[in-house]
Design a protein around this motif. Structure first.
Motif, PDB file in Angstrom:
ATOM      1  N   TYR A   1       0.851  -1.194   0.000  1.00 31.34           N
ATOM      2  CA  TYR A   1       0.000   0.000   0.000  1.00 31.34           C
ATOM      3  C   TYR A   1       0.891   1.249   0.000  1.00 31.34           C
ATOM      4  O   TYR A   1       1.939   1.277   0.652  1.00 31.34           O
ATOM      5  N   VAL A   2       0.448   2.279  -0.710  1.00 31.98           N
ATOM      6  CA  VAL A   2       1.191   3.536  -0.716  1.00 31.98           C
ATOM      7  C   VAL A   2       0.889   4.283   0.583  1.00 31.98           C
ATOM      8  O   VAL A   2      -0.278   4.479   0.936  1.00 31.98           O
ATOM      9  N   THR A   3       1.931   4.689   1.279  1.00 29.03           N
ATOM     10  CA  THR A   3       1.771   5.499   2.491  1.00 29.03           C
ATOM     11  C   THR A   3       1.543   6.938   2.066  1.00 29.03           C
ATOM     12  O   THR A   3       2.413   7.572   1.480  1.00 29.03           O
ATOM     13  N   GLY A   4       0.344   7.465   2.369  1.00 25.76           N
ATOM     14  CA  GLY A   4      -0.070   8.725   1.757  1.00 25.76           C
ATOM     15  C   GLY A   4       0.319   9.991   2.477  1.00 25.76           C
ATOM     16  O   GLY A   4       0.273  11.069   1.902  1.00 25.76           O
ATOM     17  N   LEU A   5       0.648   9.925   3.760  1.00 24.44           N
ATOM     18  CA  LEU A   5       1.033  11.106   4.547  1.00 24.44           C
ATOM     19  C   LEU A   5      -0.063  12.181   4.526  1.00 24.44           C
ATOM     20  O   LEU A   5       0.196  13.367   4.644  1.00 24.44           O
ATOM     21  N   GLY A   6      -1.308  11.752   4.332  1.00 23.53           N
ATOM     22  CA  GLY A   6      -2.423  12.699   4.319  1.00 23.53           C
ATOM     23  C   GLY A   6      -2.436  13.614   3.110  1.00 23.53           C
ATOM     24  O   GLY A   6      -3.166  14.605   3.086  1.00 23.53           O
ATOM     25  N   SER A   7      -1.645  13.286   2.077  1.00 22.44           N
ATOM     26  CA  SER A   7      -1.500  14.174   0.910  1.00 22.44           C
ATOM     27  C   SER A   7      -1.676  13.378  -0.385  1.00 22.44           C
ATOM     28  O   SER A   7      -0.908  12.450  -0.651  1.00 22.44           O
ATOM     29  N   PRO A   8      -2.656  13.732  -1.227  1.00 18.60           N
ATOM     30  CA  PRO A   8      -2.794  13.039  -2.514  1.00 18.60           C
ATOM     31  C   PRO A   8      -1.579  13.236  -3.419  1.00 18.60           C
ATOM     32  O   PRO A   8      -1.243  12.352  -4.206  1.00 18.60           O
ATOM     33  N   GLU A   9      -0.897  14.376  -3.291  1.00 22.89           N
ATOM     34  CA  GLU A   9       0.305  14.616  -4.104  1.00 22.89           C
ATOM     35  C   GLU A   9       1.423  13.661  -3.695  1.00 22.89           C
ATOM     36  O   GLU A   9       2.138  13.135  -4.536  1.00 22.89           O
ATOM     37  N   TRP A  10       1.587  13.470  -2.377  1.00 21.74           N
ATOM     38  CA  TRP A  10       2.621  12.525  -1.915  1.00 21.74           C
ATOM     39  C   TRP A  10       2.275  11.120  -2.403  1.00 21.74           C
ATOM     40  O   TRP A  10       3.141  10.383  -2.888  1.00 21.74           O
TER      41      TRP A  10
END
Length: 605
Positions: free
Chosen positions: A88-97
């Motif tokens: 899973y991609v760890t998103g850091l609360g940011s769709p750009e990240w």
């Protein structure tokens, strides 16, 4: 003629039909009203909007009998969106990240440890973008609904994890805490939150915000679950050696809080009387202690008439916290942010921009303050001390407001939150019922490395704390007595004598007795406020001055004293108004004139 037309006005059947019809209309109208209200900026979404991604990670197999079941068998948990899960991609609360990064190759060590202990992970939770924020709002993924206060922010940056626990969606949740990211949402959502000692829990597989401040912590509703997670992640023994518990009340911190200090102290004192091995709580001015034991902090202190009360020190400590955050976050993410041309909230971008002004000497000084602060708290708390402070000072702001906390509220909050962040101490946020219909949370802090001691203290005291909080909420005020005016004047004079002799606690007692006898004398309140200021009890001083002004609108001393109290409470604009009033009433008053000039300059900066 229809059947309906045959019914006369006096016919009971007609009124039954009308009644049912009207009731149906009223019910439908109420349903539509509630739906509209819920959809207005804070709809209670599915799962309270806590999750950004749902999945299931099954626990490791249980050992066959007769072996005991795994410690966390049957428990479910969620994890914050900055913690890795393989695939899973760890998103850091940011769709750009999320868009610019690949899926994680491995699962974070903390998640693996919990799965090996029998728990099941059911998904990732929403967080403030990049972990920078305390409200819990995320413009991309939405704001999780606070189960305690559906029309208020849940607190952040670990908003989804706190909401998942508070709404009974999981038994516990993992999160990170940098500048209050666990403690604030724990307070706003009315659950237990634990920030471990800095560096104790493995951060492998967790995206950093600021390595010098970051910790991996957790939320729970049950103190025994809180302890079990500690045993796994902190690799602790199931028991803790018996030792005396010393409780220290940070009196100056409670002056910043909306909750009366007396209520909290009463509860803590009652519980310590019930539990063996507890000393009676002692008050202290924590700001003064830090000022005396962290010499490097003086560089960051503002010039203030309240410096001797330690408030300037607390503000300086929070400044150091944000400068460290700014420097390390910028080091971690500046290159990526420049590449994607990321647009951030002005408050967040301003915080990051602060790092640009730091020189190498400044940076070294920040780390020196951190080291000295940890040493100071180790000396204060040793291995048996527990510091008692408010978890957060102000109530959560309402939705859908986009302003978040006011500047004054942020200053008050971070003056308290910076204690554990800079010292590296462990901190437990504990629900303490309600005040003015808002959740109340009080925190216990123990020295760095005393996590097991703190977790067991919370577990041992929790049921007694709940009981005493309930009893305190139901207690009624004692009636006041009424005697002659002469007696009240005599008590006032005794208070004045005690004040001149620097016996400020005794002065407060005399003025209080005078007020009980005559509660319409502005001088009594103003004089007691002066004594409270000397004791660092700013909230009580402000309340007394407000009462004095309501009784005597031209009481210059009350305006000056309230201005001093409000400045100490970081209410700079309100303080400025008070000093202006005093200056208008007495144009030659130098104290009012200088204070007004100084505050104008501070507010304009």
């Amino acid at each position: 003629m229809t059947k309906l037309s045959k019914l006369s006005v006096s016919n009971p059947k007609l009124w039954v039909v009308i009644g049912v019809g009207v009731a149906g209309i009223v019910i439908l109208a109420e349903v539509h009203r509630r739906r509209r209200r819920l959809s207005a900026g804070n709809a209670i979404k599915e799962d309270f909007g806590a999750f950004i991604e749902r999945f299931e990670l099954l626990p490791f197999p249980q050992p066959p009998p007769p072996a005991a079941p795994l410690l966390l068998a049957g428990l479910t948990f969620a994890i914050k969106d900055n913690i890795d899960v393989k695939g899973y991609v760890t998103g850091l609360g940011s769709p750009e990240w999320k868009r610019t990064h690949e899926a994680a190759a491995e699962t974070a060590a903390v998640v693996d440890a919990l799965l090996k202990s029998g728990a099941t992970c059911i998904g990732k939770t929403i967080m403030d973008e990049l972990g920078l924020g305390v409200t819990g709002r995320n413009v991309h993924y939405g704001t999780p609904t606070n189960p305690k206060l559906p029309f208020h922010v849940p607190g952040g940056s670990s908003s989804g994890s706190a909401v998942a626990v508070a709404s009974n969606l999981v038994d516990f949740a993992l999160a990170t805490d940098t500048t209050g990211c666990i403690r604030v949402p724990a307070s706003f959502c009315g659950v237990l939150g634990f920030r471990p000692s800095h560096g104790i829990v493995s951060t492998t597989g967790v995206l950093p915000v600021s390595q010098s401040l970051d910790t991996i912590g957790w939320f729970a509703r049950d103190p025994s679950v809180l302890c079990k997670i500690g045993r796994i992640l902190l690799q602790l023994a199931p028991t803790v050696p018996k030792r005396m518990r010393r409780f220290i009340i940070a009196d100056d911190h409670f002056q910043l809080s909306k909750v009366p200090k007396q209520k909290i102290v009463h509860v803590v004192r009652k519980v310590t009387e019930k539990i063996s091995g507890c000393q009676a709580p002692k008050d202290m001015n924590l700001g003064k202690y830090i000022a005396s034991n962290v010499p490097s902090l003086k560089v960051f202190c503002e010039e203030s008439i309240n410096h001797h009360h330690g408030m300037s020190t607390l503000r300086a400590l929070s400044s150091v916290m944000f400068l460290l955050l700014s420097y390390e976050f910028r080091t971690n993410y500046e290159e990526w942010m420049n590449e994607v041309k990321l647009r951030l909230d002005p408050d967040v971008s301003g915080c990051i921009a602060a790092a640009a002004t730091l020189t190498p000497e400044n940076i070294k000084l920040l780390y020196k303050v951190r080291t000295e602060t940890r040493t100071a708290f180790k000396s204060l708390l040793k291995d048996d001390g527990i510091l008692v402070i408010p978890t957060i000072t102000d109530h959560p702001s309402k939705l859908p407001s986009k302003k978040g906390l006011s500047i004054e509220a942020r200053d008050r909050a971070f003056a308290i939150l910076s204690i554990a962040s800079i010292s590296g101490c462990c901190q437990a946020a504990i629900p303490f019922g309600e005040h003015d219909n808002y959740p109340v949370s009080v925190s216990f802090i123990a020295s760095h490395g005393s996590d097991n001691f703190l977790l067991h203290t919370v577990r041992d005291m929790y049921s007694s704390l709940e009981e005493e909080v309930r009893m305190a909420s139901n207690a009624s005020a004692l009636p006041e007595t009424d005697v002659s005016m002469d007696a009240s004047e005599l008590l006032k004079e005794k208070g004045n004598a005690a004040y001149k002799g620097r016996l400020w606690n005794k002065a407060v007692s005399y003025y209080t007795e005078a007020i009980k006898l005559n509660d319409m004398n502005a001088t009594y309140y103003s004089n007691r406020a002066a004594a409270y200021l000397e004791l660092g009890c700013f909230q009580q001083a402000e309340e007394d001055c407000t009462k004095a002004i309501s009784l005597d609108i031209k009481n210059v001393k009350a305006y000056l004293r309230r201005g001093t109290a409000r400045e100490s409470l970081l209410l700079k604009k309100e303080a400025l108004q008070d000093f202006r009033h005093a200056h208008v009433l007495e144009p030659q008053n130098k104290i009012a004139k200088l204070a007004e000039k100084r505050l104008k300059k501070l507010i304009s900066i």
